[in-house]
Design an enzyme around this catalytic site. Structure first.
Site, short mmCIF file in Angstrom:
data_model
loop_
_atom_site.label_atom_id
_atom_site.label_comp_id
_atom_site.label_asym_id
_atom_site.label_seq_id
_atom_site.Cartn_x
_atom_site.Cartn_y
_atom_site.Cartn_z
N ASP A 47 1.91 3.94 -6.22
CA ASP A 47 2.41 3.69 -7.58
C ASP A 47 1.67 4.56 -8.59
O ASP A 47 2.02 4.61 -9.77
CB ASP A 47 2.34 2.20 -7.94
N SER A 48 0.65 5.31 -8.11
CA SER A 48 0.02 6.33 -8.95
C SER A 48 1.05 7.39 -9.34
O SER A 48 0.77 8.21 -10.22
CB SER A 48 -1.16 6.99 -8.22
N ASP A 86 4.11 1.73 -2.09
CA ASP A 86 3.42 0.72 -2.89
C ASP A 86 4.42 -0.26 -3.49
O ASP A 86 5.45 0.15 -4.04
CB ASP A 86 2.68 1.41 -4.05
N LYS A 115 2.41 -1.44 0.77
CA LYS A 115 1.04 -1.78 0.38
C LYS A 115 1.11 -2.64 -0.88
O LYS A 115 1.95 -2.40 -1.74
CB LYS A 115 0.22 -0.52 0.11
N GLU A 117 -1.52 -4.89 -3.79
CA GLU A 117 -2.88 -5.13 -4.26
C GLU A 117 -3.23 -6.61 -4.21
O GLU A 117 -2.41 -7.46 -4.56
CB GLU A 117 -3.03 -4.60 -5.70
N GLU A 184 -10.83 0.43 -2.46
CA GLU A 184 -10.95 1.42 -3.54
C GLU A 184 -12.18 1.14 -4.40
O GLU A 184 -12.37 0.02 -4.90
CB GLU A 184 -9.67 1.39 -4.41
O1 KIV Z 1 -1.23 4.52 -5.72
C1 KIV Z 1 -2.22 5.10 -5.25
O2 KIV Z 1 -2.38 6.33 -5.38
C2 KIV Z 1 -3.22 4.32 -4.55
C3 KIV Z 1 -4.52 4.99 -4.26
C4 KIV Z 1 -5.61 4.02 -4.15
C5 KIV Z 1 -4.47 5.86 -3.07
O3 KIV Z 1 -3.00 3.20 -4.24
#
Ligand code: KIV
Length: 266
Positions: A47-48, A86, A115, A117, A184
């Site tokens: 999601d970056s 993400d 993924k 959080e 992280e």
């Molecule tokens: O979205 C992202 O880039 C991440 C990083 C921690 C790799 O989750």
């Protein structure tokens, strides 16, 4: 869709065999094509993307439509690579059914895993995703979607209590069936300790050398991101200079009348 030679099970195998795992983020087709020619183990459509590709200040601006679009583009180019997408901000915090819909959208876009959080408050979501056959990667330590709660992007787990809590949550993720845990920005000693305590691999970013694998944001490792330089984000190339040099050469050639040549014309 072709079967992938690397899978969530390959993560376990790599840990059993003490083989380090390499991952990078990717958000688009062109870089996915390049990544398909490498030995990088897996790709994260992070999601970056909200920050790196769209210039937002944090990842809370990502939503499921944005994540689906980037996932589809990466999947078109990545060939055999295992792709994790993400789950964006709040998409897994509104109950099990909306979370399953969000995960379904990412899997339909071609990801093989998701993924998300944290763990507290959405244990049921993680469990249901895993029971539904969706490989889930956890993400602990600095959770960028909580940037407003932290008041910035800060190293986590420095106090004994905070470290214990991260280690406890890592164990919870393993018990809930996560196939890997991303760590992280936590102290290297804590990451090493968690890695030793888990049977699933840890993937570190700013978490030292003791993790089972490492991930970096692609544009950081290529040296293309001149805005932000956290100390863990080593540049393995001088991408920005390469791009700027090529653009200056093009501009110069156009203005000097040396581009295009006869053989570049019809
Ligand atoms: O979205 C992202 O880039 C991440 C990083 C921690 C790799 O989750």
């Amino acid at each position: 869709m072709c079967a992938k030679s690397f899978s969530a099970r390959s993560f376990h195998k790599a840990k059993r065999e003490s083989r380090k795992l390499s991952m990078v983020t990717c958000y688009d087709y062109t870089f996915a094509r390049l990544l398909s020619q490498t030995t990088i183990d897996a790709i994260l459509v992070g999601d970056s993307a909200a920050m790196v590709m769209h210039g937002h200040a944090s990842t809370v601006s990502a939503n499921i439509d944005l994540m689906r679009l980037h996932t589809e583009a990466v999947v078109r180019g990545c060939g055999d690579k295992f792709v994790i997408a993400d789950m964006p901000f709040l998409s897994f915090r509104k109950g099990v059914a909306p979370a399953l819909d969000a995960a379904q959208a990412l899997i339909a876009a071609g990801a093989q895993g998701v993924k998300l959080e944290g763990v507290k408050g959405h244990e049921d979501v993680i469990q249901r995703l895993v029971e539904s056959g969706i490989p889930v990667m956890g993400h602990l330590g600095l959770q960028p979607q909580s940037v407003h709660a932290y008041g910035g992007f800060h190293v986590q787990g420095r106090s004994c209590e905070a470290a214990r809590e991260i280690a406890r949550q890592a164990k919870m993720l393993e018990e809930l069936g996560a196939f890997a845990v991303l760590l992280e920005c936590i102290p290297a000693n804590l990451a090493r300790e968690i890695t030793g305590a888990l049977s699933v691999p840890t993937i570190g970013i700013g978490a030292g050398a003791g993790c089972d694998g490492q991930i970096l944001v692609l544009q950081d490792l290529l040296g293309m991101n001149s805005d932000l330089h956290p100390k863990f984000a080593r540049s393995f190339g001088d991408g920005a200079s390469c791009v700027l040099r090529a653009l200056a050469d093009f501009d110069g050639a156009v203005k000097a009348g040396t581009f295009p040549l006869l053989e570049e014309s019809y």
